[in-house]
Design an enzyme around this catalytic site. Structure first.
Site, short mmCIF file in Angstrom:
data_model
loop_
_atom_site.label_atom_id
_atom_site.label_comp_id
_atom_site.label_asym_id
_atom_site.label_seq_id
_atom_site.Cartn_x
_atom_site.Cartn_y
_atom_site.Cartn_z
N ASP A 153 -18.46 23.34 3.81
CA ASP A 153 -17.65 24.37 4.46
C ASP A 153 -17.52 25.54 3.48
O ASP A 153 -16.78 25.44 2.49
CB ASP A 153 -16.26 23.84 4.82
CG ASP A 153 -16.29 22.82 5.96
OD1 ASP A 153 -17.30 22.10 6.09
OD2 ASP A 153 -15.29 22.74 6.70
N LYS A 200 -16.51 28.66 11.73
CA LYS A 200 -15.17 28.10 11.56
C LYS A 200 -14.15 29.23 11.39
O LYS A 200 -14.41 30.20 10.67
CB LYS A 200 -15.18 27.18 10.33
CG LYS A 200 -13.85 26.54 9.96
CD LYS A 200 -14.04 25.62 8.76
CE LYS A 200 -12.71 25.13 8.18
NZ LYS A 200 -12.90 24.23 7.02
N LYS A 221 -15.53 25.35 14.84
CA LYS A 221 -14.44 24.58 14.24
C LYS A 221 -13.20 25.46 14.06
O LYS A 221 -13.14 26.26 13.13
CB LYS A 221 -14.87 24.00 12.88
CG LYS A 221 -13.76 23.19 12.18
CD LYS A 221 -14.25 22.63 10.85
CE LYS A 221 -13.12 21.97 10.05
NZ LYS A 221 -13.59 21.43 8.76
#
Length: 335
Positions: free
Chosen positions: A171, A235, A271
């Site tokens: 991430d 995300k 996400k």
């Protein structure tokens, strides 16, 4: 409206994570130069903020019946990236988190495991050991998380440390300063470099920190920039700022991945992270997914929740549906 079961198409669309050319597509020429990229991003349709927020609010009022609710709660549990990203993280805390991810409710083996545990790079090896033999992935934040203020060489070392320790997913945070200054090609090149550092097996989630991007137009541009650069997921947030995932910014990102697949044939996950704490919140987001992109994304390969406390409420609501009453305070752990 009922939430449909995930389609098998989800496993067929898009390239193999981490492989060269996985996100090669018809739009590749728009990244040929800084000017071309700028023209493309600023040529995207402007966002009607009032309309976006109204649609997100409207979808949030959809009712879910009992059987669909039970399915949605289990689906949400399976989509959680159970997260601890604190300076006080210890190996013991990470082991406990891993055990909880594998068996969220030890009294009910039918409870699905979570999608992943998300930790700092130095805790990846501990997390891998804790979830060994299960379906739970290990995600590692990287690239000088959460601010992203470091030289590219430092960011790539961060990524390589996590991958070498066994991370299944990375991430990364984008350089918001460069993005807001209009240096889009710099942001693009960094994502491409991080994607390469992920190697053949680690999937890449690109974090925009939507609360710092100021406008919905910027969120749309960041979404397309991340996908053009090879993100496997886009995300919303780090969870470290005041404004994190919202129904409106998540809806906007879902529209982006839908349109990107329509143009390129490449499917990208989404996400939302930060601020999603209750089962009611999670179900609202699942309705957004179902109504915006459909069943192909209703699978933890394509949609995740970044959360720490959400799982507790999902377990409590699951028990309520099964028994008709809420459990005592000792039923679930408090994170």
């Amino acid at each position: 409206m009922p939430i449909n079961a995930p389609s098998a198409t989800a496993e067929r669309v898009g390239g193999t994570p981490g492989t060269p050319g996985a996100h090669a597509h018809a739009l590749a020429d728009v990244t040929a130069s800084d000017g071309a990229l700028r023209r493309f991003l600023h040529g995207l349709p402007g966002v009607d903020a009032v309309g976006l927020e109204a649609r997100a609010a409207s979808l949030g009022t959809r009712s879910i019946k009992t059987t669909a609710k039970a399915y949605a709660i289990d689906l949400a549990i399976s989509m959680v990236d159970l997260t601890t990203l604190e300076g006080a993280d210890t190996p013991g805390k990470v082991r406990a988190l891993g055990a909880k991810a594998v068996h969220p409710d030890p009294t009910d083996p039918a409870t699905p495991a979570t999608a992943a545990v998300c930790v700092y790079p130095d805790m990846v090896a501990v997390a891998k050991e804790a979830v060994a033999g299960s379906s739970v992935k290990v995600a590692s934040v990287a690239t000088a998380f959460p601010a992203g203020r470091a030289a590219l060489s430092v960011k790539l070392a961060d990524v390589r440390e996590g991958v070498a320790a066994g991370a299944d997913e990375i991430d990364m945070v984008i350089d918001r300063g460069a993005f807001l200054a209009g240096r889009y090609l710099k942001v693009y090149d960094e994502i491409v470099a991080v994607k390469e550092a992920c190697g053949a097996h680690a999937r890449l989630k690109v974090i925009f920190e939507t609360g710092e991007l100021s406008t919905y137009d910027n969120i749309r541009r960041a979404s397309w920039l991340g996908m053009l650069a090879g993100a496997d997921f886009i995300k919303t947030s780090t969870g470290k700022v005041a404004v994190n995932a919202t129904p409106a910014n998540t809806l906007l990102m879902l529209e982006a991945v839908r349109d990107f697949r329509a143009q390129t044939g490449v499917q990208v996950g989404v996400k939302p992270a930060g601020g999603i704490r209750t089962s009611k919140d999670a179900i609202k987001f699942l309705v957004l997914v179902n109504e915006t992109v459909g069943g192909d994304w209703l699978d933890n390969h394509w949609f995740r929740f970044g959360a720490s406390s959400l799982l507790n409420d999902l377990l409590m609501q699951r028990q309520k549906l099964a028994t008709g009453r809420y459990s005592g305070p000792d039923y679930v752990t408090v994170d």
